[in-house]
Design an enzyme around this catalytic site. Structure first.
Site, PDB file in Angstrom:
ATOM      1  N   SER A 152      -6.583  22.428 -55.865  1.00  0.00           N
ATOM      2  CA  SER A 152      -7.536  23.464 -56.291  1.00  0.00           C
ATOM      3  C   SER A 152      -8.093  24.186 -55.070  1.00  0.00           C
ATOM      4  CB  SER A 152      -8.688  22.835 -57.083  1.00  0.00           C
ATOM      5  OG  SER A 152      -9.554  22.125 -56.222  1.00  0.00           O
TER       6      SER A 152
ATOM      7  N   SER B 102     -11.297  24.507 -54.260  1.00  0.00           N
ATOM      8  CA  SER B 102     -12.695  24.140 -54.026  1.00  0.00           C
ATOM      9  C   SER B 102     -13.035  23.968 -52.548  1.00  0.00           C
ATOM     10  CB  SER B 102     -13.043  22.852 -54.772  1.00  0.00           C
ATOM     11  OG  SER B 102     -12.375  21.739 -54.211  1.00  0.00           O
TER      12      SER B 102
ATOM     13  N   LYS C 201     -13.674  16.592 -50.675  1.00  0.00           N
ATOM     14  CA  LYS C 201     -14.873  17.406 -50.455  1.00  0.00           C
ATOM     15  C   LYS C 201     -15.399  17.126 -49.057  1.00  0.00           C
ATOM     16  CE  LYS C 201     -14.793  18.582 -54.849  1.00  0.00           C
ATOM     17  NZ  LYS C 201     -14.345  19.932 -55.265  1.00  0.00           N
TER      18      LYS C 201
ATOM     19  N   SER D 267     -16.785  25.021 -56.868  1.00  0.00           N
ATOM     20  CA  SER D 267     -16.480  23.636 -56.520  1.00  0.00           C
ATOM     21  C   SER D 267     -17.178  22.675 -57.479  1.00  0.00           C
ATOM     22  CB  SER D 267     -16.923  23.333 -55.077  1.00  0.00           C
ATOM     23  OG  SER D 267     -16.780  21.961 -54.788  1.00  0.00           O
TER      24      SER D 267
END
Length: 267
Positions: free
Chosen positions: A87, A89, A144, A228
């Site tokens: 993704s 994010s 992250k 996100s």
């Protein structure tokens, strides 16, 4: 599908077959040859000897694959594991289709499948790009940036991040960058880590009152701040869910030919 579990099972099955052959089946084959040679005056010809010594196909496969599978298991579980970014994010730091390498040793050694930490090395630091098992669905890996450590107070208001009552410094670099014209590109200084983030000026984004990170947990956010799914929505990352620290992009693949022009370190 849990690839780690399949790999552990493959190593265990091939290892048991290989061990049984070494301690039981192989000596039995040699005993048959000795018995056959004792029953004939002329001895055994090469073809008969080869036939009696021939390993059953499960033993042949186990002997061939066990060392390879064991090396893969050790490297993947304790040293380096590859992942693909699914993704956006973490844009602009990481893009969809990036293949990354994750240091499994950085935050301590963990047993595969059960994820129990058997050796403590270091703990995550603010600014690290961390891979972890999603708390709400542990079979899914997330990536992250670590924002809050145990005991930190985190607040996010008006697209400004605050850690322990201090605004995290950020500087506007470009409005509407070519690779993402709807965003503002900022450079953010989080402790010792300097990295780029996106903010969308047309989207108010999430607002979060001050929260304190519990002991044994971490607060994470994506660098693509308005796109996100991170700790602002689902909470903290438990220490036992940590997989490792992402440190390099080694390939990019978006469905066409793989590209190695994006090879770089992750900051």
């Amino acid at each position: 599908m849990d690839f780690s579990l399949l790999l552990v099972l493959a190593v265990a099955v091939s290892g048991v077959i290989y061990l049984l052959d070494v301690v039981w089946w192989r000596p039995k084959r040699h005993q048959r040859i000795a018995s056959a040679e004792a029953s004939t005056m002329e001895g055994l010809d090469a073809k008969t000897r080869e036939k009696l010594l021939k390993e059953p196909w499960p033993v042949d496969y186990a002997r061939s694959f066990f060392p390879v599978l064991l090396v893969v298991l050790v490297v993947r579980s304790f040293i380096i594991e590859p992942f693909q970014i699914p993704s956006g994010s973490m844009r602009p730091t990481l893009d969809v289709g990036d293949f990354i390498l994750v240091n499994k040793y950085a935050y301590g050694l963990r047993l595969p499948v059960v994820h129990t930490r058997i050796l403590e090395v270091d703990d995550p630091e603010r600014g690290d790009v961390m891979v972890f098992r999603f708390p709400e669905e542990p079979s899914v890996n997330f990536i992250k940036r670590v924002i809050g450590l145990p005991g930190d107070r985190i607040r996010y208001e008006g697209k400004q991040l605050y850690v322990n009552d201090e605004a995290v410094p950020k500087q506007l670099i470009e409005e509407g960058p070519q690779e993402n014209p709807r965003e503002l590109l900022f450079e953010e200084q989080l402790s010792e880590a300097t990295h780029f983030i996106y903010n969308n000026p047309r989207d108010p984004g999430p607002q979060m009152r001050e929260i304190e990170v519990p002991e044994g947990y971490y607060f994470t956010m994506g660098d693509n701040r308005d796109h996100s799914n991170d700790s602002r929505y689902w909470g903290f990352v438990p220490q036992e869910n940590i997989v490792g620290r992402a440190f390099a992009v080694w390939m990019h693949w978006d469905g066409g030919l793989p590209s190695f022009t994006s090879v770089r370190g992750i900051h």
